[in-house]
Scaffold this motif. Structure first.
Motif, mmCIF file in Angstrom:
data_model
loop_
_atom_site.group_PDB
_atom_site.id
_atom_site.type_symbol
_atom_site.label_atom_id
_atom_site.label_comp_id
_atom_site.label_asym_id
_atom_site.label_seq_id
_atom_site.Cartn_x
_atom_site.Cartn_y
_atom_site.Cartn_z
ATOM 1 N N TYR A 1 3.217 -6.451 17.625
ATOM 2 C CA TYR A 1 3.526 -5.588 16.473
ATOM 3 C C TYR A 1 4.248 -4.316 16.955
ATOM 4 O O TYR A 1 5.303 -3.953 16.434
ATOM 5 N N ASP B 1 12.138 -12.541 -0.274
ATOM 6 C CA ASP B 1 11.789 -12.295 1.121
ATOM 7 C C ASP B 1 12.885 -11.525 1.850
ATOM 8 O O ASP B 1 14.072 -11.821 1.666
ATOM 9 N N ALA B 2 12.458 -10.600 2.694
ATOM 10 C CA ALA B 2 13.426 -9.840 3.489
ATOM 11 C C ALA B 2 14.127 -10.731 4.515
ATOM 12 O O ALA B 2 15.160 -10.353 5.070
ATOM 13 N N PHE C 1 0.834 -1.215 0.000
ATOM 14 C CA PHE C 1 0.000 0.000 0.000
ATOM 15 C C PHE C 1 0.870 1.267 0.000
ATOM 16 O O PHE C 1 0.945 2.001 -0.993
ATOM 17 N N ILE C 2 1.559 1.523 1.097
ATOM 18 C CA ILE C 2 2.320 2.766 1.194
ATOM 19 C C ILE C 2 3.509 2.731 0.229
ATOM 20 O O ILE C 2 3.834 3.721 -0.431
ATOM 21 N N VAL D 1 1.432 -9.730 0.536
ATOM 22 C CA VAL D 1 0.303 -8.804 0.529
ATOM 23 C C VAL D 1 0.383 -7.892 -0.700
ATOM 24 O O VAL D 1 -0.626 -7.494 -1.269
ATOM 25 N N GLY D 2 1.581 -7.572 -1.095
ATOM 26 C CA GLY D 2 1.802 -6.632 -2.198
ATOM 27 C C GLY D 2 1.246 -7.161 -3.510
ATOM 28 O O GLY D 2 1.059 -8.368 -3.686
ATOM 29 N N VAL E 1 -2.697 4.813 8.345
ATOM 30 C CA VAL E 1 -2.597 5.377 7.001
ATOM 31 C C VAL E 1 -3.775 4.878 6.158
ATOM 32 O O VAL E 1 -4.090 3.680 6.168
ATOM 33 N N GLN F 1 8.790 -10.984 10.953
ATOM 34 C CA GLN F 1 8.456 -10.006 9.906
ATOM 35 C C GLN F 1 8.766 -8.568 10.337
ATOM 36 O O GLN F 1 8.869 -7.686 9.492
ATOM 37 N N LEU G 1 9.713 -0.858 4.534
ATOM 38 C CA LEU G 1 8.273 -0.790 4.791
ATOM 39 C C LEU G 1 7.656 -2.165 5.026
ATOM 40 O O LEU G 1 6.462 -2.264 5.332
ATOM 41 N N ASP H 1 9.923 -7.269 -2.644
ATOM 42 C CA ASP H 1 8.679 -7.638 -1.960
ATOM 43 C C ASP H 1 8.441 -9.140 -2.101
ATOM 44 O O ASP H 1 8.625 -9.697 -3.184
ATOM 45 N N ASN H 2 7.999 -9.771 -1.036
ATOM 46 C CA ASN H 2 7.702 -11.215 -1.135
ATOM 47 C C ASN H 2 6.283 -11.467 -1.651
ATOM 48 O O ASN H 2 5.861 -12.619 -1.753
ATOM 49 N N LYS I 1 8.116 -2.947 16.365
ATOM 50 C CA LYS I 1 8.436 -1.624 15.813
ATOM 51 C C LYS I 1 9.463 -0.915 16.707
ATOM 52 O O LYS I 1 10.422 -0.324 16.220
ATOM 53 N N THR J 1 -4.354 -2.298 1.746
ATOM 54 C CA THR J 1 -4.322 -3.762 1.822
ATOM 55 C C THR J 1 -4.960 -4.252 3.118
ATOM 56 O O THR J 1 -5.152 -5.441 3.305
ATOM 57 N N HIS J 2 -5.234 -3.345 4.028
ATOM 58 C CA HIS J 2 -5.801 -3.708 5.330
ATOM 59 C C HIS J 2 -6.321 -2.445 6.008
ATOM 60 O O HIS J 2 -6.213 -1.359 5.433
HETATM 61 P P1 NAD Z 1 1.431 -3.449 3.308
HETATM 62 O O1 NAD Z 1 1.215 -4.782 3.936
HETATM 63 O O2 NAD Z 1 0.476 -2.998 2.268
HETATM 64 O O3 NAD Z 1 2.890 -3.381 2.683
HETATM 65 C C1 NAD Z 1 3.975 -4.129 3.173
HETATM 66 C C2 NAD Z 1 4.582 -4.875 2.008
HETATM 67 O O4 NAD Z 1 5.662 -5.659 2.503
HETATM 68 C C3 NAD Z 1 3.623 -5.835 1.336
HETATM 69 O O5 NAD Z 1 3.671 -5.602 -0.062
HETATM 70 C C4 NAD Z 1 4.164 -7.234 1.657
HETATM 71 O O6 NAD Z 1 3.949 -8.127 0.600
HETATM 72 C C5 NAD Z 1 5.621 -6.934 1.901
HETATM 73 N N1 NAD Z 1 6.262 -7.856 2.839
HETATM 74 C C6 NAD Z 1 5.803 -8.266 4.042
HETATM 75 N N2 NAD Z 1 6.689 -9.080 4.624
HETATM 76 C C7 NAD Z 1 7.745 -9.171 3.761
HETATM 77 C C8 NAD Z 1 8.967 -9.879 3.795
HETATM 78 N N3 NAD Z 1 9.293 -10.685 4.821
HETATM 79 N N4 NAD Z 1 9.807 -9.755 2.748
HETATM 80 C C9 NAD Z 1 9.476 -8.960 1.674
HETATM 81 N N5 NAD Z 1 8.332 -8.274 1.604
HETATM 82 C C10 NAD Z 1 7.470 -8.383 2.640
HETATM 83 O O7 NAD Z 1 1.510 -2.408 4.502
HETATM 84 P P2 NAD Z 1 1.512 -0.830 4.474
HETATM 85 O O8 NAD Z 1 0.215 -0.396 5.027
HETATM 86 O O9 NAD Z 1 1.943 -0.342 3.156
HETATM 87 O O10 NAD Z 1 2.593 -0.525 5.574
HETATM 88 C C11 NAD Z 1 3.936 -0.252 5.243
HETATM 89 C C12 NAD Z 1 4.707 -0.049 6.532
HETATM 90 O O11 NAD Z 1 4.153 1.014 7.283
HETATM 91 C C13 NAD Z 1 4.690 -1.277 7.459
HETATM 92 O O12 NAD Z 1 5.937 -1.384 8.063
HETATM 93 C C14 NAD Z 1 3.655 -0.909 8.490
HETATM 94 O O13 NAD Z 1 3.880 -1.563 9.737
HETATM 95 C C15 NAD Z 1 3.878 0.580 8.606
HETATM 96 N N6 NAD Z 1 2.700 1.262 9.118
HETATM 97 C C16 NAD Z 1 1.541 1.197 8.396
HETATM 98 C C17 NAD Z 1 0.411 1.810 8.896
HETATM 99 C C18 NAD Z 1 -0.895 1.764 8.158
HETATM 100 O O14 NAD Z 1 -1.906 2.216 8.699
HETATM 101 N N7 NAD Z 1 -0.950 1.241 6.927
HETATM 102 C C19 NAD Z 1 0.465 2.503 10.123
HETATM 103 C C20 NAD Z 1 1.663 2.536 10.819
HETATM 104 C C21 NAD Z 1 2.782 1.914 10.296
#
Ligand code: NAD
Length: 316
Positions: A143, A55-56, A11-12, A34-35, A173, A94, A75, A30-31, A147, A179-180
């Motif tokens: 979680y 994978d990270a 997402f972000i 979710v992406g 966000v 993760q 991210l 990206d793994n 962080k 994605t959630h």
């Molecule tokens: P998201 O799940 O849409 O994006 C995370 C991406 O990371 C996904 O595409 C997923 O496939 C990928 N991923 C997950 N584990 C992985 C791994 N082991 N290896 C490679 N890729 C991996 O989430 P988002 O909402 O875009 O959030 C991005 C970041 O911002 C995250 O760290 C999240 O904790 C943080 N964050 C998000 C929010 C929010 O409200 N969305 C709020 C606070 C913090």
């Protein structure tokens, strides 16, 4: 600038990449748990972005893919804080280990700048506006704990290995390609059963909501303007908050059945570990010259329309 985004197909990450391509080539790592490839489709087709599907947790692959980049955005994370209740290793792997790997790869390839996506959950359960130094309550979810551990590692890597580390603690966000999160959850539920919406908790939960556009602008602002702090830690959120009750009402109003019944649960928390009410002080970033464009209520209103269009498939 050559940017590397761990979690770049999410997402972000995908919104960030929409902007990063104006500064030079970008690699999304990206793994795909979710992406989605479609989030990056235009940039992949134009060759501005390379997607590495890996994978990270695989440090060798991560390091090899990161080579040649100067700025790393980390991210990737467990997308659902509540999943930690079922799988207690999830956030360790993760969150904490993936963040260590991203930092270690950045050290090995001698990246110049590293940005961590953190969260207001690090402040724990405190119903008062928190500034960056207000960490006395500590996180209440796995979680949030991961962080905070990640933040500590950014600080240690920055100090020990001359890496410029930046930490942004986001509010919730919201926006298109989500994605959630509550808005997407509510819209999906209303699509599955248009007559009612069940809400976890009593609906009085209230949090700061950050539009993804502001999130991306804030991340880039921090990269460009934060200097001299080690590491640089910033709340990235509007100073106000929006209640879950209001989000539920807006989602129902944007759904095909505007008369759907809203059924609230009991209890202040949606699930154990959820912080029911939170507020973040945006003052530190404001002092540097950055203010979010949308208040929490405005971000939610805009995002409900955007997500409703994606989920219900027609203008609302
Ligand atoms: P998201 O799940 O849409 O994006 C995370 C991406 O990371 C996904 O595409 C997923 O496939 C990928 N991923 C997950 N584990 C992985 C791994 N082991 N290896 C490679 N890729 C991996 O989430 P988002 O909402 O875009 O959030 C991005 C970041 O911002 C995250 O760290 C999240 O904790 C943080 N964050 C998000 C929010 C929010 O409200 N969305 C709020 C606070 C913090």
């Amino acid at each position: 600038m050559r940017s590397f985004v761990v979690g770049g197909a999410g997402f972000i990450g995908s919104h960030l990449i929409d902007r990063l391509i104006m500064r030079g080539p970008v690699t999304a790592y990206d793994n795909m748990s979710v992406g989605k490839r479609e989030f990056l489709a235009t940039h992949l087709a134009s060759g501005q972005v390379t997607l590495v599907e890996a994978d990270a947790l695989d440090l060798d692959k991560l390091t090899a893919a990161m080579r040649g980049h100067d700025v790393v955005f980390h991210l990737a994370a467990n997308p659902e804080a509540r999943w930690g209740l079922e799988r207690t290793r999830l956030d360790l792997e993760q969150g904490t280990i993936a963040t260590y790997n991203a930092l270690e790869a950045a050290r090995l390839i001698r990246a110049k700048q590293f940005v961590l996506a953190s969260s207001g959950t690090v402040y724990g359960n405190i119903d008062a506006a928190c500034g960056e130094m207000d960490l006395g309550h500590l996180p209440i979810s796995l979680y949030g704990a991961s962080k905070l551990a990640g933040e500590a590692m950014v600080a240690a890597f920055a100090e020990c290995f001359d890496l410029d580390g930046y930490i942004c603690r986001f509010g919730n966000v919201v926006g298109p390609r989500g994605t959630h999160g509550a808005i997407l959850d509510f819209c999906k539920k209303l699509k599955a059963h248009p007559d009612y919406l069940d809400v976890l908790g009593d609906g009085r939960q209230a949090k700061p909501y950050l539009h993804v556009r502001d999130c991306v602008l804030g991340l880039l602002f921090v990269l460009d303007h934060a200097r001299g702090e080690r590491p640089a830690v910033y709340n990235l959120a509007p100073g106000d908050q929006t209640s879950l009750k209001r989000i539920a009402a807006l989602c129902v109003a944007a759904s095909p059945n505007r008369h759907a019944r809203i059924e609230f649960g009991t209890g202040a928390q949606g699930w154990r570990g959820d912080v029911p009410r939170s507020r973040l002080k945006p003052d530190k970033l404001a002092a540097l010259g950055f203010r979010v464009g949308y208040s929490s209520d405005d971000a939610v209103r805009l995002a409900v329309g955007e997500v409703a269009r994606e989920v219900f498939g027609s203008p609302v």
